[in-house]
Scaffold this active site. Structure first.
Site, PDB file in Angstrom:
ATOM      1  N   ASP A  47       0.827  -1.205   0.000  1.00 60.52           N
ATOM      2  CA  ASP A  47       0.000   0.000   0.000  1.00 60.52           C
ATOM      3  C   ASP A  47       0.867   1.263   0.000  1.00 60.52           C
ATOM      4  OD1 ASP A  47      -2.606   1.470   0.527  1.00 60.52           O
ATOM      5  OD2 ASP A  47      -1.471   2.053   2.309  1.00 60.52           O
ATOM      6  N   TYR A  52       3.372   9.980   0.426  1.00 65.54           N
ATOM      7  CA  TYR A  52       4.269   9.359   1.397  1.00 65.54           C
ATOM      8  C   TYR A  52       5.722   9.717   1.097  1.00 65.54           C
ATOM      9  CZ  TYR A  52       0.366   6.393   2.991  1.00 65.54           C
ATOM     10  OH  TYR A  52      -0.815   5.929   3.501  1.00 65.54           O
ATOM     11  N   SER A 214      -3.110   1.928  10.604  1.00 59.65           N
ATOM     12  CA  SER A 214      -2.644   2.175  11.976  1.00 59.65           C
ATOM     13  C   SER A 214      -3.238   1.175  12.975  1.00 59.65           C
ATOM     14  CB  SER A 214      -2.958   3.609  12.410  1.00 59.65           C
ATOM     15  OG  SER A 214      -2.132   4.532  11.751  1.00 59.65           O
TER      16      SER A 214
END
Length: 304
Positions: A47, A52, A214
Site C-alpha cells: 500500500d 508518502y 494504523s
C-alpha cells in the site's frame, strides 16, 4: 497467510498488507529485503500514496522492484491530498497523480487506486471521467476511497458504475469508534456517537473491503498502544494471548481486527523484518468470541 478476493475477477490478496509510508529514508537494498521478507511470509499486497515521503516512498520502492517481483504482488496507491493546500479530486489532479505514481514505482499500472480522504469540493462526474480514462488506458484495475462514509461512497458510486470497492479507515483495538458506536446504539455516551454513518454494516451489505490502517495506534499518530504504560491492562491481555497462541503481541492485535466478520484487511506499516515475520502469523490465530471481547474491554471500552 490467508487470502481473499479484493474484488471480482482480481487476483487473491493477503489479508495483511504492508503499508509503505515509512520507507522513504531507506536504501533500495533495505526495501528489497522488506519486499522479499513480506512475499516469503505470504504478504503480496503493498500500500502506497503519492504523498508518502513526498513521493520518495514510491520512488525507492520502484528502484527495489524487479519484473519478477512485480508479477508476484498487488500494488495500491492513493491520491487526492495536496499537503497544506487542499484535497483535490479533480480529473486533472487524479490523472496527473497516477502518472506520477506510475513513473516513481516503475510500473505501467497499479492494481488499485484510492481517493485519499474526502474532498468537500468533489464533482463525482469528474471523478467518473478520470476513472474511465485510467481504466481504458490500463493504468488502474480497481478503485476505492480512504476515510469516507457510506453516503460519500454512494454519491461516487452513482456516477462511477459502482466501482468503489475499498474504503481504508483507521482502526485498532484501541481506536475503533465505528465498533463503539455499533455497540452503544441509543445510549447517551460519547461511545454511542456515530462518526462514520455505519461503515461496518454498509461495507458488508455492499461487499466493499474495509482496510484498517494504523492497527497498533491508539490515536491519530499519537503513539502505539503495544508496550505503552497508557494501556497496562490491554498489554497484559495481549501478552497472555500471545503466549497462548505462540505469536507476538502485534500478531494478536492484528488477529483482533481479522476476527471481525466484515472481512477487514489489515495494513501494517512496520519496516522491521522480524516484526513482519511475526505479524504474518496473525491470520492463523482464531480468537474466541470471549477473547475478542476481553481485548476490547482491556482497551478501556465498556459494554452497556
Amino acid at each position: 497467510m490467508k487470502t481473499f478476493n479484493l474484488s471480482k475477477d482480481l487476483q487473491e490478496v493477503s489479508r495483511v498488507g504492508l503499508g509503505c509510508m515509512r520507507i522513504d529514508s531507506l536504501s533500495s537494498d533495505r526495501v528489497h529485503a522488506i519486499i522479499e521478507t513480506a512475499l516469503e511470509n505470504g504478504i503480496n499486497f503493498f500500500d502506497h500514496a503519492d504523498i508518502y515521503g513526498g513521493g520518495k516512498s514510491e520512488e525507492v520502492f520502484g528502484k527495489a522492484l524487479t519484473p519478477s517481483l512485480r508479477g508476484k504482488m498487488y500494488i495500491q496507491t492513493k491520491c487526492g491530498i495536496r499537503p497544506g493546500i487542499s484535497f483535490d479530486f479533480s480529473k486533472k489532479h487524479i490523472i496527473e497523480s497516477v502518472d506520477g505514481s506510475l513513473k516513481r514505482l516503475g510500473t505501467d499500472h497499479v492494481d488499485s487506486l484510492l481517493l485519499h480522504r474526502p474532498d468537500a469540493l468533489m464533482e463525482p462526474e469528474e471523478v467518473a471521467e478520470a476513472f474511465d480514462e485510467l481504466t481504458k488506458a490500463g493504468k488502474v484495475n480497481t478503485f476505492g476511497v480512504s476515510n469516507q462514509n457510506p453516503m460519500q461512497m454512494e454519491l461516487l458510486n452513482s456516477y462511477c458504475d459502482n466501482r468503489i470497492k475499498i474504503d481504508q479507515i483507521q482502526m485498532s483495538v484501541a481506536h475503533c469508534p465505528t465498533i463503539d458506536a455499533g455497540i452503544n446504539v441509543n445510549i447517551h455516551s460519547d461511545a454511542g456517537c456515530d462518526r462514520d454513518g455505519g461503515i461496518l454494516e454498509y461495507s458488508r451489505l455492499k461487499r466493499i473491503t474495509l482496510q484498517a490502517w494504523s492497527p497498533f495506534q491508539y490515536g491519530m499518530f499519537e503513539g502505539v498502544f503495544i508496550g505503552s504504560d497508557k494501556y497496562p491492562k490491554l498489554n497484559e491481555t495481549l501478552t497472555r494471548l500471545a503466549k497462548k497462541y505462540d505469536v507476538t503481541e502485534n500478531a494478536v492485535a492484528v488477529a483482533w481486527l481479522l476476527r471481525h466478520p466484515a472481512g477487514i484487511q489489515v495494513i501494517v506499516g512496520t519496516t522491521g523484518l522480524e516484526h513482519i515475520r511475526g505479524i504474518c502469523k496473525a491470520p492463523g490465530v482464531e480468537l474466541t468470541r470471549e477473547e475478542w471481547y476481553e481485548l476490547y474491554l482491556s482497551a478501556g471500552k465498556i459494554l452497556p
